[in-house]
Write an enzyme that holds these catalytic residues in place. Structure first.
Site, short mmCIF file in Angstrom:
data_model
loop_
_atom_site.label_atom_id
_atom_site.label_comp_id
_atom_site.label_asym_id
_atom_site.label_seq_id
_atom_site.Cartn_x
_atom_site.Cartn_y
_atom_site.Cartn_z
CG PHE A 1 -1.61 1.33 1.45
CD1 PHE A 1 -2.74 1.64 0.72
CD2 PHE A 1 -1.13 2.27 2.36
CE1 PHE A 1 -3.39 2.87 0.90
CE2 PHE A 1 -1.76 3.49 2.55
CZ PHE A 1 -2.90 3.79 1.82
CG LEU B 1 1.69 -0.41 5.81
CD1 LEU B 1 1.26 -0.07 7.23
CD2 LEU B 1 0.47 -0.55 4.91
CD GLU B 2 7.32 2.26 0.75
OE1 GLU B 2 7.69 3.35 1.26
OE2 GLU B 2 8.06 1.26 0.72
CG LEU B 3 2.30 4.67 5.57
CD1 LEU B 3 2.06 4.42 7.05
CD2 LEU B 3 1.06 4.39 4.75
#
Length: 462
Positions: free
Chosen positions: A192, A215-217
Site C-alpha cells: 500500500f 506500507l509506503e506512507l
C-alpha cells in the site's frame, strides 16, 4: 487466453488469481522475463496516453511527467530484467561447526496472490513499480489505482487487462467500496502507498488474515539549510523538491529549517528560483501543476491562514491552482506545522543551534525523508546518525528515490518495508531456509542417552 472478469465480483477475481498461482505458471523465470518485456513494450506503446492522462488528472507537464513517472519505470524494468534471475537463485550460506556435513541455502519463493494499492499523486509510477517487483518475484497481482486520477486509471486498465490473463494480472477500478472488498480477501501480500490514516486501515484489515504488508506512507519531511551552503544552488534544489508535482509528493520537503544568519538571503534566492521555474505568475503557467481535486485544494488553501505569507499566496479556485507560497508559521502547533501539507506551501523556521533542529525533529513522528544542505562533513554525520527517517539526500532533494540501487521506504509512522531494484524482488519474496543433511555419517551425541552427549554439546555449542 485472456479471461474477461469485467462483470465478475472481486471475490471471484481473487479466487481466479489463487487458482492461477496454484498452476505454477508464474514461477518459471522465462515467464517472468516475458511478462516484464511485454509490459515494457506496452508502456512504450501507450506513452502518449500516459502523458495525456497525467496532464488531464494533475496538469503535469510532459517533461515532469516523463521524468517522474515514465523514465523511472523504464529504468526499473531494465534493472529487473538485467538482475532478477541472479536474485532468484538459491543462495548458499555458511556451515556452522555443529552442522558439519550439511549444506544450507536460502530459496526465494513468491508469496502468491498479491494486492497493490496505489495513490493518486504519482499514479503511474507508484502503481507500476511495486507491480514489477511482484512479477519479477513470481506472484500474481491485483492492482487497485486511485479513483482520484480516473484518466490514468483507465490507461492502466488499457495496458494490463486486455493483454494478460486476469488470473495473473488485473487492474480493478473503483473507490472506497472496491478497496474495502479487496481488503476482505485473504491475500498473501499487500503493498500500500498512501496516507498514514488509510495505512492504518490497511494494516488492520491485513491483521485479520495475518497478511504481511509493505506500507509506503508519508509525514512531515524536514529540510535543513546550514549557513555554509551555496545559497543559489541550494535554493534551486529545495524549490525543485518542494514544487515538483506542486508539492503533492510524499517525500517533498514539508518544512524548512534555515540558519538564522542566512534566512533572509535564502528566502530571496528561493523567490528567484521559483520565478526562474514558473515565471512571475505561476498560476497562469501551463507547466505548473494543479491540486488534484476540490477537497485537497481547500485543505491546502486553509494552511495560508496559519502564518505570515512571505511570498506567493495567490490561488485560483477554478483551476485548482495555488501559487508557490513561503510562510512563517504563527505557532508550531498550527495545522500547517502538524499536518502533511501535500501542496506548494512551505513553512520556514530559523535556528541558531543545530541542537534545536535535532530536538524538534526527534520530538515528532519519524519522517519519510530528510534533506540536509551543508558542506560540513561532521554535521552530515551527526544528522544522519541522530535522526531516524526513511531516507533522504545531502545537498539535494527527491533524487534518492530515482535510483534502483537504494531501497526506498519509511520508518515508524512513515511506513514499513521498502522497495526499488533488488529490494522490490525481496519484498515480494519469502526466503525459505533449507538444510541439506548428509547421509554419509551421523552425529550420535545429539540423540537421547548418547554417551558423553552433554559433554560434547557443551564443547561445541557452549
Amino acid at each position: 487466453m485472456v479471461e474477461d472478469v469485467a462483470t465478475q465480483p472481486i471475490e471471484g477475481l481473487f479466487q481466479l488469481q489463487q487458482s492461477y498461482f496454484a498452476t505454477g505458471k508464474t514461477r518459471p523465470l522465462i515467464e517472468r522475463e516475458m511478462t516484464l518485456k511485454k509490459l515494457q513494450t506496452l508502456i512504450d506503446e501507450h506513452e502518449n496516453d500516459i502523458l495525456l492522462a497525467l496532464k488531464k488528472d494533475l496538469n503535469k507537464s510532459e517533461t515532469e511527467a516523463y521524468m517522474t513517472e515514465i523514465a523511472i519505470i523504464k529504468d526499473e524494468i531494465k534493472h529487473l530484467l538485467k538482475n532478477f534471475k541472479k536474485w532468484a537463485k538459491p543462495k548458499k550460506v555458511k556451515t556452522a561447526l555443529t552442522h558439519f556435513g550439511t549444506k544450507g541455502v536460502q530459496v526465494p519463493e513468491p508469496y502468491g496472490t498479491t494486492l497493490v494499492i496505489a495513490p493518486w499523486n504519482y499514479p503511474f509510477q507508484l502503481a507500476v513499480s511495486p507491480m514489477l517487483g511482484a512479477i519479477a518475484a513470481g506472484n500474481t497481482v491485483i492492482l487497485k489505482p486511485s479513483e482520484l486520477t480516473p484518466n490514468l486509471s483507465a490507461v492502466l486498465v488499457k495496458i494490463v487487462n486486455p493483454h494478460f490473463d486476469s488470473g495473473f494480472l488485473h487492474v480493478v477500478e473503483g473507490g472506497v467500496e472496491e478497496t474495502q472488498q479487496l481488503l476482505e480477501q485473504k491475500f498473501d501480500y499487500i503493498f500500500f502507498t498512501g496516507s498514514v490514516p488509510v495505512g492504518k486501515i490497511v494494516m488492520e484489515a491485513a491483521s485479520k488474515h495475518l497478511t504481511p504488508v509493505t506500507l509506503e506512507l508519508g509525514g512531515k519531511s524536514p529540510c535543513i539549510v546550514h549557513h555554509d551552503v551555496d545559497l543559489s544552488l541550494a535554493a534551486k534544489r529545495v524549490a525543485f523538491g518542494k514544487l515538483t508535482n506542486v508539492g503533492q509528493t510524499c517525500i517533498a520537503p514539508d518544512y524548512l529549517y534555515v540558519h538564522k544568519s542566512i534566512k533572509d538571503d535564502f528566502i530571496l534566492e528561493l523567490q528567484k528560483a521559483i520565478h526562474r521555474f514558473y515565471g512571475v505568475n505561476p498560476i497562469q503557467n501551463e507547466t505548473y501543476g494543479k491540486i488534484v481535486n476540490e477537497r485537497h485544494f481547500n485543505r491546502v488553501k486553509s494552511y495560508l491562514k496559519d502564518g505570515k505569507i512571505l511570498f506567493g499566496g495567490n490561488v485560483d479556485q477554478t483551476l485548482h491552482k495555488i501559487e508557490p507560497t513561503l510562510i512563517s508559521p504563527d505557532r508550531l502547533d498550527s495545522p500547517v506545522m502538524q499536518e502533511e501539507i501535500f501542496g506548494p506551501v512551505l513553512p520556514i523556521l530559523e535556528y541558531e543551534s543545530i541542537d534545536e533542529v535535532i530536538d524538534f525533529v526527534n520530538g515528532r513522528p519519524k519522517p519519510l525523508a530528510l534533506y540536509l544542505f551543508t558542506k560540513d562533513a561532521e554535521l552530515q554525520k551527526r544528522i544522519t546518525t541522530t535522526i531516524s527517517y526513511g531516507g533522504g539526500c545531502i545537498n539535494d532533494t527527491l533524487m534518492h528515490i530515482a535510483t534502483p540501487y537504494l531501497p526506498f521506504g519509511g520508518v515508524g509512522e512513515s511506513g514499513m518495508g521498502n522497495y526499488h531494484g533488488k529490494n522490490s524482488f525481496s519484498t515480494f519474496s519469502h526466503y525459505k531456509s533449507v538444510l541439506k543433511q548428509t547421509n554419509l555419517f551421523d552425529f550420535s551425541f545429539r540423540y537421547p542417552n548418547a554417551k558423553n552427549g552433554l559433554k560434547i554439546i557443551k564443547k561445541l555449542m557452549g
